[in-house]
Design an enzyme around this catalytic site. Structure first.
Site, PDB file in Angstrom:
ATOM      1  N   ASP A   1      -2.062  -8.639   5.890  1.00  0.00           N
ATOM      2  CA  ASP A   1      -3.090  -7.804   5.258  1.00  0.00           C
ATOM      3  C   ASP A   1      -2.454  -6.494   4.815  1.00  0.00           C
ATOM      4  O   ASP A   1      -2.022  -5.690   5.638  1.00  0.00           O
ATOM      5  CB  ASP A   1      -4.223  -7.547   6.262  1.00  0.00           C
ATOM      6  CG  ASP A   1      -5.464  -6.952   5.597  1.00  0.00           C
ATOM      7  OD1 ASP A   1      -5.344  -6.454   4.460  1.00  0.00           O
ATOM      8  OD2 ASP A   1      -6.541  -6.975   6.220  1.00  0.00           O
TER       9      ASP A   1
ATOM     10  N   ASN B   1       0.490   4.118   1.576  1.00  0.00           N
ATOM     11  CA  ASN B   1       0.555   4.935   2.790  1.00  0.00           C
ATOM     12  C   ASN B   1       1.962   4.862   3.385  1.00  0.00           C
ATOM     13  O   ASN B   1       2.582   3.804   3.358  1.00  0.00           O
ATOM     14  CB  ASN B   1      -0.447   4.428   3.829  1.00  0.00           C
ATOM     15  CG  ASN B   1      -1.865   4.399   3.289  1.00  0.00           C
ATOM     16  OD1 ASN B   1      -2.106   3.878   2.217  1.00  0.00           O
ATOM     17  ND2 ASN B   1      -2.802   4.947   4.013  1.00  0.00           N
TER      18      ASN B   1
ATOM     19  N   GLU C   1     -16.968 -21.308  21.023  1.00  0.00           N
ATOM     20  CA  GLU C   1     -16.717 -20.036  20.322  1.00  0.00           C
ATOM     21  C   GLU C   1     -16.929 -18.849  21.270  1.00  0.00           C
ATOM     22  O   GLU C   1     -16.141 -17.907  21.303  1.00  0.00           O
ATOM     23  CB  GLU C   1     -17.642 -19.949  19.093  1.00  0.00           C
ATOM     24  CG  GLU C   1     -17.455 -18.697  18.243  1.00  0.00           C
ATOM     25  CD  GLU C   1     -18.441 -17.585  18.567  1.00  0.00           C
ATOM     26  OE1 GLU C   1     -18.119 -16.426  18.274  1.00  0.00           O
ATOM     27  OE2 GLU C   1     -19.515 -17.880  19.131  1.00  0.00           O
TER      28      GLU C   1
ATOM     29  N   ASN D   1       0.852  -1.200   0.000  1.00  0.00           N
ATOM     30  CA  ASN D   1       0.000   0.000   0.000  1.00  0.00           C
ATOM     31  C   ASN D   1       0.885   1.247   0.000  1.00  0.00           C
ATOM     32  O   ASN D   1       2.036   1.205   0.419  1.00  0.00           O
ATOM     33  CB  ASN D   1      -0.994  -0.003   1.180  1.00  0.00           C
ATOM     34  CG  ASN D   1      -0.303   0.122   2.522  1.00  0.00           C
ATOM     35  OD1 ASN D   1       0.321   1.150   2.828  1.00  0.00           O
ATOM     36  ND2 ASN D   1      -0.382  -0.924   3.342  1.00  0.00           N
TER      37      ASN D   1
ATOM     38  N   ASP E   1     -11.777   0.774  17.190  1.00  0.00           N
ATOM     39  CA  ASP E   1     -11.420   1.156  18.561  1.00  0.00           C
ATOM     40  C   ASP E   1     -10.966  -0.025  19.419  1.00  0.00           C
ATOM     41  O   ASP E   1     -10.759   0.116  20.624  1.00  0.00           O
ATOM     42  CB  ASP E   1     -12.575   1.918  19.238  1.00  0.00           C
ATOM     43  CG  ASP E   1     -13.897   1.143  19.143  1.00  0.00           C
ATOM     44  OD1 ASP E   1     -13.865  -0.022  18.707  1.00  0.00           O
ATOM     45  OD2 ASP E   1     -14.942   1.717  19.495  1.00  0.00           O
TER      46      ASP E   1
ATOM     47  N   ASN F   1     -12.319  -2.822  20.604  1.00  0.00           N
ATOM     48  CA  ASN F   1     -13.088  -3.409  21.712  1.00  0.00           C
ATOM     49  C   ASN F   1     -13.807  -4.696  21.297  1.00  0.00           C
ATOM     50  O   ASN F   1     -14.683  -5.189  22.000  1.00  0.00           O
ATOM     51  CB  ASN F   1     -14.089  -2.390  22.287  1.00  0.00           C
ATOM     52  CG  ASN F   1     -15.134  -1.981  21.266  1.00  0.00           C
ATOM     53  OD1 ASN F   1     -15.078  -2.369  20.098  1.00  0.00           O
ATOM     54  ND2 ASN F   1     -16.101  -1.185  21.697  1.00  0.00           N
TER      55      ASN F   1
ATOM     56  N   ASP G   1     -16.071   2.400  13.240  1.00  0.00           N
ATOM     57  CA  ASP G   1     -16.262   0.967  12.975  1.00  0.00           C
ATOM     58  C   ASP G   1     -17.048   0.763  11.681  1.00  0.00           C
ATOM     59  O   ASP G   1     -17.861   1.605  11.299  1.00  0.00           O
ATOM     60  CB  ASP G   1     -17.060   0.304  14.111  1.00  0.00           C
ATOM     61  CG  ASP G   1     -16.269   0.182  15.408  1.00  0.00           C
ATOM     62  OD1 ASP G   1     -15.060   0.491  15.392  1.00  0.00           O
ATOM     63  OD2 ASP G   1     -16.851  -0.231  16.420  1.00  0.00           O
TER      64      ASP G   1
ATOM     65  N   GLU H   1     -19.827 -21.140  14.933  1.00  0.00           N
ATOM     66  CA  GLU H   1     -20.514 -19.910  15.336  1.00  0.00           C
ATOM     67  C   GLU H   1     -21.670 -20.248  16.266  1.00  0.00           C
ATOM     68  O   GLU H   1     -22.473 -21.132  15.970  1.00  0.00           O
ATOM     69  CB  GLU H   1     -21.035 -19.198  14.085  1.00  0.00           C
ATOM     70  CG  GLU H   1     -21.381 -17.757  14.300  1.00  0.00           C
ATOM     71  CD  GLU H   1     -20.170 -16.879  14.596  1.00  0.00           C
ATOM     72  OE1 GLU H   1     -19.876 -16.707  15.789  1.00  0.00           O
ATOM     73  OE2 GLU H   1     -19.541 -16.372  13.664  1.00  0.00           O
TER      74      GLU H   1
ATOM     75  N   TYR I   1     -18.676  -1.930  -1.673  1.00  0.00           N
ATOM     76  CA  TYR I   1     -18.643  -3.235  -1.005  1.00  0.00           C
ATOM     77  C   TYR I   1     -18.312  -3.091   0.479  1.00  0.00           C
ATOM     78  O   TYR I   1     -18.528  -4.000   1.266  1.00  0.00           O
ATOM     79  CB  TYR I   1     -17.650  -4.172  -1.706  1.00  0.00           C
ATOM     80  CG  TYR I   1     -16.194  -3.924  -1.360  1.00  0.00           C
ATOM     81  CD1 TYR I   1     -15.531  -4.743  -0.431  1.00  0.00           C
ATOM     82  CD2 TYR I   1     -15.469  -2.894  -1.949  1.00  0.00           C
ATOM     83  CE1 TYR I   1     -14.200  -4.518  -0.104  1.00  0.00           C
ATOM     84  CE2 TYR I   1     -14.145  -2.674  -1.627  1.00  0.00           C
ATOM     85  CZ  TYR I   1     -13.513  -3.485  -0.704  1.00  0.00           C
ATOM     86  OH  TYR I   1     -12.193  -3.263  -0.381  1.00  0.00           O
TER      87      TYR I   1
END
Length: 685
Positions: free
Chosen positions: A349, A222, A444, A220, A299, A301, A320, A439, A520
């Site tokens: 990533d 940046n 989980e 990237n 953030d 959390n 978020d 899930e 997206y």
């Protein structure tokens, strides 16, 4: 003693075959570490004399940084360092078998030889890469079919769409084409790490963990003028729409040609695909991974908050977000820093979302550590854990009073159908279970609580003991959107809003509905439609309300991501609000490729691409973009197409290498963006 004036035979073909580097088109020797390669040089009058070899890389080579090795001829290959074994010699030439250690620094080396007390003579340069075929290497992969796929395969499939409707498109990684290897080496030399301390940076290039992190930052733009500039605005003037790319080669070549200026523009799959190309090129097994309903927890959390107004409009509040899908990478290597159970697939990533260590880089995070909630382990565990397993909180926000009311929360929304391409097949494999336990299962939830505890969050929010404004009441009604009919650009969109009264007394409901075109990332772009209705539901009654959004209503508003978010905020009289929402991804019309005849190396073969205009108006500015490693790359203009007219375009290609090759096609015009397909072409000798 006569001085050496050597001319070197690098045995390019034989060495390349042994080292799995035959696909590179290079006049330079390219080999993998921890494995012997043979060279022959002449100019040595008395080769039985002591010859000393010098292999060096980087700006100031030294033995201390493992960027300089001197070694003489020995009788056996060294397990530890560099070594040379005499294979044969004549009065004028010497054949030597050279071996590098399993943990050698990778990159371009200068090789020279010294005889007796004379000064060293250069033999030339070679490139050393990681070696997933060698059991001593940190990137060793025991399954050769996986090595073929994750290092040698130049074609990939990237999954997109949304969790209800998974789509896919082909990508040409092209890691062995043209100048790509040199560009990958240049990327390493332009990183912030190299600029700050080149000697230390080069000395760390034996470590895939280090290089994976550095390259996740460099792909990237940046911080470091890296390869690709991200753009999620929906406006792409001055560059290419991210959906229009079909391969990494054009991007990497453009970056180099422009004098290393960031290429405009990329979104997540572009960053992931380019990083795949770079890492496969260097020999680190790598694949792209798509996560559906992917959380961006800004953030830290482990929950994402979404806000809606009284009309059901999704508000841009807070940092978020939840993306329909997000694409990242997994690379395969050992984690000597964490221990054997954390080795294997590591998450990297390159999409610039949050800073890590002061710059936009992410990973490597051990996939095993993510599954077990070990979020404190290096690197970026909390962010990756949240991407696949954050809890979702949906709020009603009143801008006049600033009051927010929890509508509902959901712990099973995030991280669905995590997907990658199958080994050796053009199919999807689901790897969700490798990221988290089932899930909604007790295990989980236990891991989720463990992760929160490790981050010191266990007291701040516990869904079982919420604060006053976070009290979640039981709703009186339930609702969902059902799709009725096809989801295709150019066709009307037909939906059903299904409302059910869960109580044994009648309920009056006012429903505010909106439909927005989105990216997206679910960022709203244009409002397409709004409506409201009032309904009384008898006890336990279910009612269906048809919704039709006509093509002309959404045609101008649709983004090239072809995504629409439909919401219904249901205000129940004397009860709590119920939010019903659905993210819809429309399919493009189909395009067809046929190869007319047998594809043979260095022989022309004709390809036909057919497209039928599905709408009742003319489409113009039609362009066909075609590419495929060892096949071709080009752009063809196509005449306008009247309503329902079929176009047939023929072009020739001349394959340069045998084997299964993939041809990628991208058709776009004024009404349709980026209609993509691919075709496997089996090229024979």
């Amino acid at each position: 003693c006569a001085s050496l004036r050597p001319s070197t035979d690098w045995h390019l073909k034989e060495n390349a075959r042994e080292h799995h580097t035959s696909k590179f088109s290079s006049e330079e020797l390219i080999v993998r570490r921890g494995q012997t390669f043979t060279i022959t040089f002449n100019g040595a009058e008395r080769p039985e004399q002591n010859l000393i070899f010098i292999a060096e890389t980087g700006p100031k080579p030294s033995k201390a940084t493992k960027t300089l090795a001197t070694f003489d001829i020995s009788s056996t290959v060294s397990k530890e360092g560099w070594s040379a074994v005499l294979k044969s010699s004549s009065s004028s030439s010497v054949s030597i078998s050279i071996s590098s250690p399993h943990n050698a620094v990778i990159g371009r080396y200068r090789l020279s030889v010294q005889s007796g007390s004379s000064s060293p003579q250069s033999l030339g340069t070679f490139v050393l890469l990681f070696n997933p075929w060698s059991s001593g290497d940190d990137v060793f992969m025991s399954n050769t079919a996986e090595c073929e796929e994750y290092v040698l395969e130049e074609f990939g499939i990237i999954f997109a769409g949304n969790k209800n409707h998974i789509s896919s498109f082909g990508w040409n990684f092209g890691q062995f084409q043209g100048d790509i290897l040199n560009i990958c080496l240049a990327i390493m030399d332009r990183s912030l790490y190299y600029r700050q301390d080149p000697i230390t940076d080069v000395s760390h290039r034996h470590d895939p963990r280090y290089l994976g992190r550095v390259l996740s930052a460099m792909v990237n733009a940046n911080d470091d003028q890296g390869v690709v500039l991200g753009n999620w605005s929906g406006k792409y003037e001055g560059g290419k729409n991210p959906t229009s790319w079909t391969g990494s080669g054009e991007i990497l070549q453009s970056w180099k040609k422009s004098g290393f200026k960031p290429v405009k523009y990329g979104q997540c799959w572009v960053f992931a695909a380019v990083l795949t190309t770079v890492l496969r090129c260097l020999g680190i097994p790598t694949r792209t991974i798509t996560n559906f309903s992917s959380a961006h927890d800004a953030d830290g959390n482990l929950r994402v908050d979404e806000f809606y107004d009284a009309d059901g409009n999704h508000l841009e509040r807070g940092a978020d977000s939840v993306w329909n899908f997000h694409v990242w990478n997994e690379s395969w290597f050992t984690r000597n820093d964490l221990g054997p159970s954390y080795s294997g697939w590591q998450v990297l990533d390159a999409t610039p979302q949050e800073e890590s260590g002061g710059i936009y880089q992410c990973g490597p995070a051990s996939r095993h550590a993510i599954k077990e909630g070990e979020v404190e382990l290096d690197y970026d565990g909390p962010f990756v854990f949240a991407e696949v397993n954050a809890d979702c909180m949906y709020w009603n926000y009143d801008s006049a009073t600033g009051k927010k009311t929890l509508i509902f929360s959901k712990s099973t929304e995030i991280g669905a159908s995590i997907s990658t391409k199958a080994v050796g097949r053009d199919a999807r494999v689901d790897v969700t279970r490798d990221y988290k336990y089932e899930e909604g299962s007790a295990k989980e939830r236990e891991i989720f609580k463990k992760a929160r505890k490790k981050l010191g969050l266990e007291d701040k929010f516990d869904p079982t003991a919420p604060k006053q404004e976070e009290v979640e009441q039981k709703p009186d009604i339930s609702g969902k959107f059902k799709v009725a009919g096809s989801l295709e650009v150019g066709k009307d969109l037909n939906l059903l809003l299904v409302l059910e009264n869960l109580q044994s007394d009648a309920k009056t409901v006012n429903v505010n509905m909106t439909a927005w075109s989105t990216l997206y990332t679910r960022r709203r772009v244009n409002q397409i439609w709004k409506d409201s209705l009032s309904v009384t539901l008898a006890p336990k009654e279910e009612k269906q309300f048809p919704i039709k959004i006509k093509y002309p209503e959404y045609q101008q508003q649709l983004t090239t991501d072809k995504t629409i978010q439909v919401t219904a905020l249901c205000h129940v009289k004397d009860g709590i609000q119920v939010l019903v929402k659905r993210n819809i991804t429309l399919d493009n019309p189909a395009i067809d490729i046929q190869v007319l005849g047998e594809a043979k190396v260095n022989k022309e073969v004709v390809v036909e691409v057919a497209f039928t205009n599905p709408i009742n108006e003319e489409v113009k500015d039609c362009v066909l973009q075609v590419e495929g490693s060892d096949l071709l790359q080009g752009i063809l203009d196509i005449p306008p197409l009247k309503a329902s007219e079929k176009s047939s375009t023929k072009f020739k290609l001349i394959p340069s290498e045998a084997g299964p090759k993939h041809l990628l096609v991208n058709f776009f015009c004024d009404k349709f963006a980026d209609i993509k397909t691919f075709k496997m072409v089996n090229v024979i000798n």
